[in-house]
Design a protein around this motif. Structure first.
Motif, PDB file in Angstrom:
ATOM      1  N   LEU A  54       0.837  -1.272   0.073  1.00 19.59           N
ATOM      2  CA  LEU A  54      -0.037   0.063  -0.122  1.00 19.59           C
ATOM      3  C   LEU A  54       1.000   1.054  -0.071  1.00 19.59           C
ATOM      4  O   LEU A  54       0.388   2.312  -0.710  1.00 19.59           O
ATOM      5  CB  LEU A  54      -0.969  -0.071   1.327  1.00 19.59           C
ATOM      6  CG  LEU A  54      -2.103  -1.112   1.219  1.00 19.59           C
ATOM      7  CD1 LEU A  54      -2.805  -0.955   2.575  1.00 19.59           C
ATOM      8  CD2 LEU A  54      -3.152  -0.920   0.082  1.00 19.59           C
ATOM      9  N   GLU A  55       2.084   1.256   0.704  1.00 16.82           N
ATOM     10  CA  GLU A  55       3.086   2.295   0.735  1.00 16.82           C
ATOM     11  C   GLU A  55       3.447   2.748  -0.794  1.00 16.82           C
ATOM     12  O   GLU A  55       3.531   3.750  -1.171  1.00 16.82           O
ATOM     13  CB  GLU A  55       3.958   2.121   1.708  1.00 16.82           C
ATOM     14  CG  GLU A  55       3.731   2.299   3.072  1.00 16.82           C
ATOM     15  CD  GLU A  55       4.639   1.882   4.214  1.00 16.82           C
ATOM     16  OE1 GLU A  55       5.853   1.171   3.735  1.00 16.82           O
ATOM     17  OE2 GLU A  55       4.598   2.063   5.155  1.00 16.82           O
ATOM     18  N   ASN A  56       3.924   1.592  -1.302  1.00 21.87           N
ATOM     19  CA  ASN A  56       3.973   1.709  -2.693  1.00 21.87           C
ATOM     20  C   ASN A  56       3.254   2.362  -3.818  1.00 21.87           C
ATOM     21  O   ASN A  56       3.511   3.323  -4.356  1.00 21.87           O
ATOM     22  CB  ASN A  56       4.646   0.451  -3.166  1.00 21.87           C
ATOM     23  CG  ASN A  56       5.510   0.333  -4.733  1.00 21.87           C
ATOM     24  OD1 ASN A  56       6.150   1.438  -4.971  1.00 21.87           O
ATOM     25  ND2 ASN A  56       5.291  -0.840  -5.436  1.00 21.87           N
ATOM     26  N   ALA A  57       1.910   1.829  -3.416  1.00 23.50           N
ATOM     27  CA  ALA A  57       0.717   2.264  -4.192  1.00 23.50           C
ATOM     28  C   ALA A  57       0.629   3.879  -3.849  1.00 23.50           C
ATOM     29  O   ALA A  57       0.420   4.547  -4.838  1.00 23.50           O
ATOM     30  CB  ALA A  57      -0.433   1.648  -3.998  1.00 23.50           C
ATOM     31  N   LEU A  58       0.834   4.188  -2.749  1.00 23.14           N
ATOM     32  CA  LEU A  58       0.519   5.649  -2.365  1.00 23.14           C
ATOM     33  C   LEU A  58       1.651   6.433  -3.146  1.00 23.14           C
ATOM     34  O   LEU A  58       1.306   7.585  -3.519  1.00 23.14           O
ATOM     35  CB  LEU A  58       0.670   5.871  -0.854  1.00 23.14           C
ATOM     36  CG  LEU A  58       0.418   7.276  -0.063  1.00 23.14           C
ATOM     37  CD1 LEU A  58      -0.652   7.797  -0.567  1.00 23.14           C
ATOM     38  CD2 LEU A  58       0.613   7.189   1.269  1.00 23.14           C
ATOM     39  N   ARG A  59       3.008   5.958  -2.867  1.00 24.33           N
ATOM     40  CA  ARG A  59       3.973   6.655  -3.447  1.00 24.33           C
ATOM     41  C   ARG A  59       3.796   6.780  -5.175  1.00 24.33           C
ATOM     42  O   ARG A  59       3.798   8.016  -5.323  1.00 24.33           O
ATOM     43  CB  ARG A  59       5.322   6.059  -3.585  1.00 24.33           C
ATOM     44  CG  ARG A  59       5.835   6.218  -2.214  1.00 24.33           C
ATOM     45  CD  ARG A  59       7.304   5.562  -2.004  1.00 24.33           C
ATOM     46  NE  ARG A  59       7.512   4.258  -2.321  1.00 24.33           N
ATOM     47  CZ  ARG A  59       7.400   3.548  -1.409  1.00 24.33           C
ATOM     48  NH1 ARG A  59       7.271   3.670  -0.221  1.00 24.33           N
ATOM     49  NH2 ARG A  59       7.628   2.120  -1.515  1.00 24.33           N
ATOM     50  N   LYS A  60       3.203   5.850  -5.731  1.00 26.82           N
ATOM     51  CA  LYS A  60       2.729   5.879  -6.836  1.00 26.82           C
ATOM     52  C   LYS A  60       1.932   7.018  -7.592  1.00 26.82           C
ATOM     53  O   LYS A  60       1.559   7.636  -8.273  1.00 26.82           O
ATOM     54  CB  LYS A  60       2.720   4.727  -7.947  1.00 26.82           C
ATOM     55  CG  LYS A  60       4.031   3.743  -7.946  1.00 26.82           C
ATOM     56  CD  LYS A  60       3.678   2.438  -8.532  1.00 26.82           C
ATOM     57  CE  LYS A  60       4.736   1.591  -8.366  1.00 26.82           C
ATOM     58  NZ  LYS A  60       5.990   2.019  -9.113  1.00 26.82           N
ATOM     59  N   VAL A  61       0.794   6.921  -6.524  1.00 23.84           N
ATOM     60  CA  VAL A  61      -0.647   7.753  -6.689  1.00 23.84           C
ATOM     61  C   VAL A  61       0.073   9.169  -6.587  1.00 23.84           C
ATOM     62  O   VAL A  61      -0.568  10.001  -7.497  1.00 23.84           O
ATOM     63  CB  VAL A  61      -1.406   7.436  -5.645  1.00 23.84           C
ATOM     64  CG1 VAL A  61      -2.588   8.565  -5.406  1.00 23.84           C
ATOM     65  CG2 VAL A  61      -2.146   6.085  -6.168  1.00 23.84           C
ATOM     66  N   ARG A  62       0.769   9.433  -5.786  1.00 21.81           N
ATOM     67  CA  ARG A  62       1.372  10.813  -5.441  1.00 21.81           C
ATOM     68  C   ARG A  62       2.036  11.490  -6.474  1.00 21.81           C
ATOM     69  O   ARG A  62       2.055  12.669  -6.899  1.00 21.81           O
ATOM     70  CB  ARG A  62       2.050  10.967  -4.240  1.00 21.81           C
ATOM     71  CG  ARG A  62       1.127  10.890  -2.927  1.00 21.81           C
ATOM     72  CD  ARG A  62       2.356  10.985  -1.716  1.00 21.81           C
ATOM     73  NE  ARG A  62       1.218  10.671  -0.454  1.00 21.81           N
ATOM     74  CZ  ARG A  62       1.858  10.671   0.588  1.00 21.81           C
ATOM     75  NH1 ARG A  62       3.186  10.183   0.863  1.00 21.81           N
ATOM     76  NH2 ARG A  62       0.948  10.703   1.847  1.00 21.81           N
ATOM     77  N   HIS A  63       2.743  10.592  -7.534  1.00 22.32           N
ATOM     78  CA  HIS A  63       3.388  10.969  -8.568  1.00 22.32           C
ATOM     79  C   HIS A  63       2.827  10.722  -9.897  1.00 22.32           C
ATOM     80  O   HIS A  63       3.332  11.070 -10.906  1.00 22.32           O
ATOM     81  CB  HIS A  63       4.861  10.208  -8.579  1.00 22.32           C
ATOM     82  CG  HIS A  63       5.527  10.524  -7.547  1.00 22.32           C
ATOM     83  ND1 HIS A  63       5.770   9.863  -6.251  1.00 22.32           N
ATOM     84  CD2 HIS A  63       6.549  11.502  -7.574  1.00 22.32           C
ATOM     85  CE1 HIS A  63       6.623  10.558  -5.525  1.00 22.32           C
ATOM     86  NE2 HIS A  63       7.095  11.459  -6.301  1.00 22.32           N
ATOM     87  N   VAL A  64       1.274  10.686  -9.964  1.00 26.69           N
ATOM     88  CA  VAL A  64       0.774  10.542 -10.967  1.00 26.69           C
ATOM     89  C   VAL A  64       0.306  12.111 -11.472  1.00 26.69           C
ATOM     90  O   VAL A  64      -0.385  12.840 -10.541  1.00 26.69           O
ATOM     91  CB  VAL A  64      -0.651   9.792 -10.920  1.00 26.69           C
ATOM     92  CG1 VAL A  64      -1.524   9.632 -12.048  1.00 26.69           C
ATOM     93  CG2 VAL A  64      -0.263   8.291 -10.676  1.00 26.69           C
TER      94      VAL A  64
END
Length: 64
Positions: A54-64
């Protein structure tokens, strides 16, 4: 993506709280019920793995 970012943050916080409780209870019952204690520790480990995803997903969402 802002909504998803907020949800991921919430889910992570909530999961971490529960994971800590699993570990606390595993320690509390270790002498009385060692098998159950080990199962709780195993569950906590799996939850931590999920939290990392989930942390990885959050990092990716923040860079979209």
């Amino acid at each position: 993506m802002e909504k998803l970012s907020h949800l991921l943050e919430h889910w992570l916080e909530h999961s971490r709280e529960h994971t800590m409780k699993y570990e606390e209870w595993a320690d509390k019952i270790a002498d009385e019920a060692p098998e159950v204690s080990e199962l709780l520790k195993s569950a906590a480990e799996k939850f931590r793995e999920g939290e990392a995803i989930l942390e990885n997903a959050l990092r990716k969402v923040r860079h979209v």
